[in-house]
Write a protein that holds these residues in place. Structure first.
Motif, PDB file in Angstrom:
ATOM      1  N   MET A   1      11.588  17.829 -17.528  1.00  0.00           N
ATOM      2  CA  MET A   1      11.845  17.081 -16.221  1.00  0.00           C
ATOM      3  C   MET A   1      10.578  16.579 -15.509  1.00  0.00           C
ATOM      4  N   VAL A   2      10.386  15.436 -14.962  1.00  0.00           N
ATOM      5  CA  VAL A   2       9.246  15.043 -14.259  1.00  0.00           C
ATOM      6  C   VAL A   2       8.943  15.878 -12.838  1.00  0.00           C
ATOM      7  N   ASN A   3       7.979  16.405 -12.551  1.00  0.00           N
ATOM      8  CA  ASN A   3       7.659  17.022 -11.336  1.00  0.00           C
ATOM      9  C   ASN A   3       6.860  16.276 -10.520  1.00  0.00           C
ATOM     10  N   ILE A   4       6.684  16.749  -9.060  1.00  0.00           N
ATOM     11  CA  ILE A   4       6.226  16.015  -8.104  1.00  0.00           C
ATOM     12  C   ILE A   4       5.019  16.729  -7.331  1.00  0.00           C
ATOM     13  N   LEU A   5       3.936  16.060  -7.038  1.00  0.00           N
ATOM     14  CA  LEU A   5       2.836  16.861  -6.279  1.00  0.00           C
ATOM     15  C   LEU A   5       2.723  15.930  -5.085  1.00  0.00           C
ATOM     16  N   ILE A   6       2.975  16.481  -3.766  1.00  0.00           N
ATOM     17  CA  ILE A   6       2.620  15.961  -2.471  1.00  0.00           C
ATOM     18  C   ILE A   6       1.340  16.349  -1.957  1.00  0.00           C
ATOM     19  N   ILE A   7       0.711  15.214  -1.590  1.00  0.00           N
ATOM     20  CA  ILE A   7      -0.724  15.641  -1.222  1.00  0.00           C
ATOM     21  C   ILE A   7      -0.922  15.104   0.186  1.00  0.00           C
ATOM     22  N   SER A   8      -1.224  15.946   1.324  1.00  0.00           N
ATOM     23  CA  SER A   8      -1.310  15.429   2.603  1.00  0.00           C
ATOM     24  C   SER A   8      -2.533  16.032   3.494  1.00  0.00           C
ATOM     25  N   HIS A   9      -2.989  15.370   4.333  1.00  0.00           N
ATOM     26  CA  HIS A   9      -3.985  16.000   5.296  1.00  0.00           C
ATOM     27  C   HIS A   9      -3.324  16.950   6.146  1.00  0.00           C
ATOM     28  N   SER A  10      -2.111  17.123   6.145  1.00  0.00           N
ATOM     29  CA  SER A  10      -1.214  17.949   7.124  1.00  0.00           C
ATOM     30  C   SER A  10      -0.320  18.848   6.264  1.00  0.00           C
ATOM     31  N   LEU A  11      -0.543  20.005   6.370  1.00  0.00           N
ATOM     32  CA  LEU A  11       0.432  21.225   5.809  1.00  0.00           C
ATOM     33  C   LEU A  11       1.812  20.818   6.418  1.00  0.00           C
ATOM     34  N   LYS A  12       2.058  20.630   7.649  1.00  0.00           N
ATOM     35  CA  LYS A  12       3.432  20.118   8.251  1.00  0.00           C
ATOM     36  C   LYS A  12       3.897  19.007   7.518  1.00  0.00           C
ATOM     37  N   ILE A  13       3.222  17.990   7.373  1.00  0.00           N
ATOM     38  CA  ILE A  13       3.965  16.691   6.913  1.00  0.00           C
ATOM     39  C   ILE A  13       4.061  17.070   5.333  1.00  0.00           C
ATOM     40  N   ALA A  14       3.188  17.961   4.908  1.00  0.00           N
ATOM     41  CA  ALA A  14       3.538  18.167   3.515  1.00  0.00           C
ATOM     42  C   ALA A  14       4.882  19.093   3.067  1.00  0.00           C
ATOM     43  N   GLU A  15       5.070  20.014   4.090  1.00  0.00           N
ATOM     44  CA  GLU A  15       6.091  20.878   3.896  1.00  0.00           C
ATOM     45  C   GLU A  15       7.234  20.028   4.354  1.00  0.00           C
ATOM     46  N   GLY A  16       7.202  19.133   5.395  1.00  0.00           N
ATOM     47  CA  GLY A  16       8.492  18.484   5.764  1.00  0.00           C
ATOM     48  C   GLY A  16       8.875  17.296   4.986  1.00  0.00           C
ATOM     49  N   THR A  17       8.004  16.879   4.055  1.00  0.00           N
ATOM     50  CA  THR A  17       8.268  15.877   3.017  1.00  0.00           C
ATOM     51  C   THR A  17       8.953  16.441   2.042  1.00  0.00           C
ATOM     52  N   LYS A  18       8.333  17.608   1.658  1.00  0.00           N
ATOM     53  CA  LYS A  18       8.833  18.529   0.537  1.00  0.00           C
ATOM     54  C   LYS A  18      10.316  18.879   0.811  1.00  0.00           C
ATOM     55  N   GLU A  19      10.610  19.392   2.278  1.00  0.00           N
ATOM     56  CA  GLU A  19      11.939  19.888   2.690  1.00  0.00           C
ATOM     57  C   GLU A  19      12.997  18.681   2.512  1.00  0.00           C
ATOM     58  N   LEU A  20      12.612  17.469   2.726  1.00  0.00           N
ATOM     59  CA  LEU A  20      13.339  16.227   2.758  1.00  0.00           C
ATOM     60  C   LEU A  20      13.782  15.858   1.170  1.00  0.00           C
ATOM     61  N   ALA A  21      12.849  15.896   0.259  1.00  0.00           N
ATOM     62  CA  ALA A  21      12.886  15.505  -1.017  1.00  0.00           C
ATOM     63  C   ALA A  21      13.824  16.547  -1.710  1.00  0.00           C
ATOM     64  N   GLU A  22      13.679  18.057  -1.308  1.00  0.00           N
ATOM     65  CA  GLU A  22      14.427  18.929  -1.973  1.00  0.00           C
ATOM     66  C   GLU A  22      15.873  18.750  -1.510  1.00  0.00           C
ATOM     67  N   GLU A  23      16.101  18.344  -0.426  1.00  0.00           N
ATOM     68  CA  GLU A  23      17.514  18.146   0.090  1.00  0.00           C
ATOM     69  C   GLU A  23      18.208  17.127  -0.676  1.00  0.00           C
ATOM     70  N   MET A  24      17.261  15.888  -1.166  1.00  0.00           N
ATOM     71  CA  MET A  24      18.025  14.825  -1.687  1.00  0.00           C
ATOM     72  C   MET A  24      18.246  14.925  -3.028  1.00  0.00           C
ATOM     73  N   LYS A  25      17.472  15.796  -3.740  1.00  0.00           N
ATOM     74  CA  LYS A  25      17.461  15.729  -5.311  1.00  0.00           C
ATOM     75  C   LYS A  25      18.851  16.295  -5.709  1.00  0.00           C
ATOM     76  N   GLN A  26      19.173  16.104  -6.989  1.00  0.00           N
ATOM     77  CA  GLN A  26      20.319  16.280  -7.557  1.00  0.00           C
ATOM     78  C   GLN A  26      20.478  17.596  -8.303  1.00  0.00           C
ATOM     79  N   ASP A  27      19.134  17.704  -8.871  1.00  0.00           N
ATOM     80  CA  ASP A  27      19.241  18.867 -10.051  1.00  0.00           C
ATOM     81  C   ASP A  27      17.770  19.542  -9.792  1.00  0.00           C
ATOM     82  N   GLU A  28      17.372  20.524 -10.434  1.00  0.00           N
ATOM     83  CA  GLU A  28      15.974  21.037 -10.388  1.00  0.00           C
ATOM     84  C   GLU A  28      14.917  20.246 -10.444  1.00  0.00           C
ATOM     85  N   VAL A  29      13.782  19.979  -9.730  1.00  0.00           N
ATOM     86  CA  VAL A  29      12.628  19.358  -9.772  1.00  0.00           C
ATOM     87  C   VAL A  29      11.586  20.151  -9.224  1.00  0.00           C
ATOM     88  N   ASP A  30      10.447  20.387  -9.775  1.00  0.00           N
ATOM     89  CA  ASP A  30       9.295  21.282  -9.177  1.00  0.00           C
ATOM     90  C   ASP A  30       8.639  20.288  -8.288  1.00  0.00           C
TER      91      ASP A  30
END
Length: 132
Positions: A1-30
């Motif tokens: 499975m294709v995996n994703i790395l989010i790079i942000s200047h802000s830890l909070k932005i990175a965490e929030g982006t990950k949280e939203l993406a995790e909520e939308m996925k249909q199956d396991e993605v790292d």
């Protein structure tokens, strides 16, 4: 499975982006994040980016999303440190951070390959549709 790395200047932005993406996925993605620098300040940390990439599965590829130009520069520097076979399996998406992460997570979780995930991210982003 294709995996994703989010790079942000802000830890909070990175965490929030990950949280939203995790909520939308249909199956396991790292989905990994490299946000901010060690002391919690804004910035990018090439060593952290390298650490995250070293710990990710390259088998089906990795999509990278970055928030600003220096995050892209840090990623490109780290990518050059990697063996050529890994470099070929990592793609930096030309898309907004949050939107790209959500699109990528959904497509990857549906079992799409790296080229298909990248095409969806880049062809369907708001910026690339000139809707701004």
């Amino acid at each position: 499975m294709v995996n994703i790395l989010i790079i942000s200047h802000s830890l909070k932005i990175a965490e929030g982006t990950k949280e939203l993406a995790e909520e939308m996925k249909q199956d396991e993605v790292d989905i990994q994040i490299a946000g901010g620098i060690n002391n919690g300040e804004l910035g990018t940390d090439a060593d952290l980016i390298e650490q995250k990439l070293q710990n990710m599965d390259y088998k089906d590829g990795i999509v990278v999303l970055a928030d600003l130009g220096s995050a892209v520069m840090s990623f490109n520097m780290v990518k050059e440190w990697l063996p050529e076979e890994k470099q070929k399996l990592i793609r930096l998406a030309n898309a907004p951070l949050v939107e790209g992460a959500v699109l990528g997570a959904v497509e990857a979780s549906l079992g799409k390959n790296l080229e298909e995930v990248m095409a969806t991210i880049e062809e369907n982003s708001i910026i690339n549709k000139n809707n701004l």
